[in-house]
Design a protein around this motif. Sequence first.
Motif, PDB file in Angstrom:
ATOM      1  N   HIS A  68     -12.189   8.613 -11.100  1.00 43.78           N
ATOM      2  CA  HIS A  68     -11.264   9.594 -10.534  1.00 43.78           C
ATOM      3  C   HIS A  68     -11.957  10.883 -10.123  1.00 43.78           C
ATOM      4  O   HIS A  68     -11.300  11.815  -9.686  1.00 43.78           O
ATOM      5  CB  HIS A  68     -10.153   9.907 -11.538  1.00 43.78           C
ATOM      6  CG  HIS A  68      -9.410   8.689 -11.972  1.00 43.78           C
ATOM      7  ND1 HIS A  68      -8.584   7.976 -11.133  1.00 43.78           N
ATOM      8  CD2 HIS A  68      -9.398   8.033 -13.149  1.00 43.78           C
ATOM      9  CE1 HIS A  68      -8.080   6.953 -11.778  1.00 43.78           C
ATOM     10  NE2 HIS A  68      -8.550   6.947 -13.004  1.00 43.78           N
ATOM     11  N   LEU A 125     -14.832  13.906  -2.983  1.00 48.78           N
ATOM     12  CA  LEU A 125     -13.719  13.468  -2.143  1.00 48.78           C
ATOM     13  C   LEU A 125     -12.397  13.596  -2.887  1.00 48.78           C
ATOM     14  O   LEU A 125     -11.391  14.047  -2.326  1.00 48.78           O
ATOM     15  CB  LEU A 125     -13.943  12.028  -1.691  1.00 48.78           C
ATOM     16  CG  LEU A 125     -12.872  11.447  -0.777  1.00 48.78           C
ATOM     17  CD1 LEU A 125     -12.798  12.249   0.512  1.00 48.78           C
ATOM     18  CD2 LEU A 125     -13.156   9.998  -0.459  1.00 48.78           C
ATOM     19  N   ALA A 126     -12.381  13.240  -4.174  1.00 52.34           N
ATOM     20  CA  ALA A 126     -11.165  13.353  -4.970  1.00 52.34           C
ATOM     21  C   ALA A 126     -10.753  14.818  -5.095  1.00 52.34           C
ATOM     22  O   ALA A 126      -9.559  15.147  -4.994  1.00 52.34           O
ATOM     23  CB  ALA A 126     -11.366  12.733  -6.346  1.00 52.34           C
ATOM     24  N   GLU A 127     -11.725  15.706  -5.291  1.00 51.77           N
ATOM     25  CA  GLU A 127     -11.409  17.135  -5.383  1.00 51.77           C
ATOM     26  C   GLU A 127     -10.845  17.645  -4.063  1.00 51.77           C
ATOM     27  O   GLU A 127      -9.901  18.448  -4.037  1.00 51.77           O
ATOM     28  CB  GLU A 127     -12.655  17.917  -5.769  1.00 51.77           C
ATOM     29  CG  GLU A 127     -13.128  17.633  -7.178  1.00 51.77           C
ATOM     30  CD  GLU A 127     -14.477  18.261  -7.458  1.00 51.77           C
ATOM     31  OE1 GLU A 127     -14.985  19.018  -6.601  1.00 51.77           O
ATOM     32  OE2 GLU A 127     -15.030  17.976  -8.531  1.00 51.77           O
ATOM     33  N   LYS A 128     -11.399  17.186  -2.943  1.00 55.40           N
ATOM     34  CA  LYS A 128     -10.911  17.601  -1.627  1.00 55.40           C
ATOM     35  C   LYS A 128      -9.477  17.129  -1.415  1.00 55.40           C
ATOM     36  O   LYS A 128      -8.622  17.887  -0.943  1.00 55.40           O
ATOM     37  CB  LYS A 128     -11.819  17.010  -0.549  1.00 55.40           C
ATOM     38  CG  LYS A 128     -11.403  17.353   0.848  1.00 55.40           C
ATOM     39  CD  LYS A 128     -12.334  16.708   1.856  1.00 55.40           C
ATOM     40  CE  LYS A 128     -11.884  16.941   3.278  1.00 55.40           C
ATOM     41  NZ  LYS A 128     -12.739  16.263   4.250  1.00 55.40           N
ATOM     42  N   ILE A 129      -9.189  15.897  -1.798  1.00 54.98           N
ATOM     43  CA  ILE A 129      -7.831  15.369  -1.639  1.00 54.98           C
ATOM     44  C   ILE A 129      -6.860  16.131  -2.509  1.00 54.98           C
ATOM     45  O   ILE A 129      -5.748  16.486  -2.076  1.00 54.98           O
ATOM     46  CB  ILE A 129      -7.807  13.852  -1.945  1.00 54.98           C
ATOM     47  CG1 ILE A 129      -8.590  13.096  -0.872  1.00 54.98           C
ATOM     48  CG2 ILE A 129      -6.386  13.326  -2.048  1.00 54.98           C
ATOM     49  CD1 ILE A 129      -8.823  11.647  -1.183  1.00 54.98           C
ATOM     50  N   ARG A 130      -7.254  16.420  -3.754  1.00 53.59           N
ATOM     51  CA  ARG A 130      -6.371  17.189  -4.648  1.00 53.59           C
ATOM     52  C   ARG A 130      -6.100  18.580  -4.082  1.00 53.59           C
ATOM     53  O   ARG A 130      -4.981  19.090  -4.135  1.00 53.59           O
ATOM     54  CB  ARG A 130      -6.998  17.286  -6.033  1.00 53.59           C
ATOM     55  CG  ARG A 130      -6.903  16.016  -6.827  1.00 53.59           C
ATOM     56  CD  ARG A 130      -7.252  16.241  -8.295  1.00 53.59           C
ATOM     57  NE  ARG A 130      -7.430  14.971  -8.954  1.00 53.59           N
ATOM     58  CZ  ARG A 130      -8.602  14.413  -9.234  1.00 53.59           C
ATOM     59  NH1 ARG A 130      -9.719  15.033  -8.936  1.00 53.59           N
ATOM     60  NH2 ARG A 130      -8.666  13.242  -9.826  1.00 53.59           N
ATOM     61  N   ARG A 131      -7.144  19.211  -3.534  1.00 58.96           N
ATOM     62  CA  ARG A 131      -6.992  20.552  -2.962  1.00 58.96           C
ATOM     63  C   ARG A 131      -6.034  20.508  -1.767  1.00 58.96           C
ATOM     64  O   ARG A 131      -5.119  21.337  -1.654  1.00 58.96           O
ATOM     65  CB  ARG A 131      -8.353  21.098  -2.536  1.00 58.96           C
ATOM     66  CG  ARG A 131      -8.309  22.498  -1.981  1.00 58.96           C
ATOM     67  CD  ARG A 131      -9.694  23.057  -1.726  1.00 58.96           C
ATOM     68  NE  ARG A 131     -10.604  22.121  -1.067  1.00 58.96           N
ATOM     69  CZ  ARG A 131     -10.640  21.908   0.264  1.00 58.96           C
ATOM     70  NH1 ARG A 131      -9.818  22.537   1.065  1.00 58.96           N
ATOM     71  NH2 ARG A 131     -11.504  21.045   0.779  1.00 58.96           N
ATOM     72  N   LEU A 132      -6.210  19.524  -0.885  1.00 62.01           N
ATOM     73  CA  LEU A 132      -5.324  19.404   0.274  1.00 62.01           C
ATOM     74  C   LEU A 132      -3.892  19.113  -0.146  1.00 62.01           C
ATOM     75  O   LEU A 132      -2.934  19.649   0.434  1.00 62.01           O
ATOM     76  CB  LEU A 132      -5.835  18.305   1.215  1.00 62.01           C
ATOM     77  CG  LEU A 132      -7.137  18.608   1.955  1.00 62.01           C
ATOM     78  CD1 LEU A 132      -7.616  17.378   2.704  1.00 62.01           C
ATOM     79  CD2 LEU A 132      -6.940  19.774   2.903  1.00 62.01           C
ATOM     80  N   ASN A 133      -3.716  18.270  -1.149  1.00 62.03           N
ATOM     81  CA  ASN A 133      -2.368  17.971  -1.643  1.00 62.03           C
ATOM     82  C   ASN A 133      -1.715  19.205  -2.252  1.00 62.03           C
ATOM     83  O   ASN A 133      -0.515  19.440  -2.074  1.00 62.03           O
ATOM     84  CB  ASN A 133      -2.397  16.834  -2.660  1.00 62.03           C
ATOM     85  CG  ASN A 133      -2.620  15.488  -2.007  1.00 62.03           C
ATOM     86  OD1 ASN A 133      -2.381  15.320  -0.809  1.00 62.03           O
ATOM     87  ND2 ASN A 133      -3.071  14.515  -2.788  1.00 62.03           N
ATOM     88  N   LYS A 176      -0.676  21.481   0.538  1.00 61.34           N
ATOM     89  CA  LYS A 176       0.505  20.921   1.188  1.00 61.34           C
ATOM     90  C   LYS A 176       1.734  21.156   0.350  1.00 61.34           C
ATOM     91  O   LYS A 176       2.813  21.514   0.862  1.00 61.34           O
ATOM     92  CB  LYS A 176       0.274  19.428   1.398  1.00 61.34           C
ATOM     93  CG  LYS A 176       1.353  18.718   2.159  1.00 61.34           C
ATOM     94  CD  LYS A 176       0.981  17.255   2.346  1.00 61.34           C
ATOM     95  CE  LYS A 176       2.076  16.486   3.027  1.00 61.34           C
ATOM     96  NZ  LYS A 176       1.758  15.059   3.117  1.00 61.34           N
TER      97      LYS A 176
END
Length: 95
Positions: free
Chosen positions: A74, A78-86, A89
Motif C-alpha cells: 500500500h 504513486l499511492a501517496e499521489k493518489i491519496r493526495r489527489l483524492n 478532490k
Amino acid sequence: MSRNKKQRRSGSFMAVLEQKPRKQERLADPDSKESRKQRALRNSKKHKSVYEKAQATQSRMERDAEAGRKGTRHGGPLAEKIRRLNSEKQESEDS
C-alpha cells in the motif's frame, strides 16, 4: 543366414595406451573430465546459512528505507499521489 554381432576392435580403429595417465596429469589437462569436475565443484553455488539470509533481508530493508520506499503493497510514491489527489478532490467537494 545368421547375423554376426558387432565387435569392438582395438586394431586400427582405436589407439590403445600402454599406461593410463596419472591423476595429476589428468587434472593438468583443462579439457579432461576430472579437471572439469573439479572446476564445477569450485564454482558451484554455495548455500547460505540462515544467519546470512537474515542479514541479506535486513540489509535489503535498510536499503529500501534509505531509498524512501516503504516496501509494502500500500505504500510508495504513486499511492501517496493518489491519496493526495483524492483528499484534494474531497476538500473541493466539501467546500
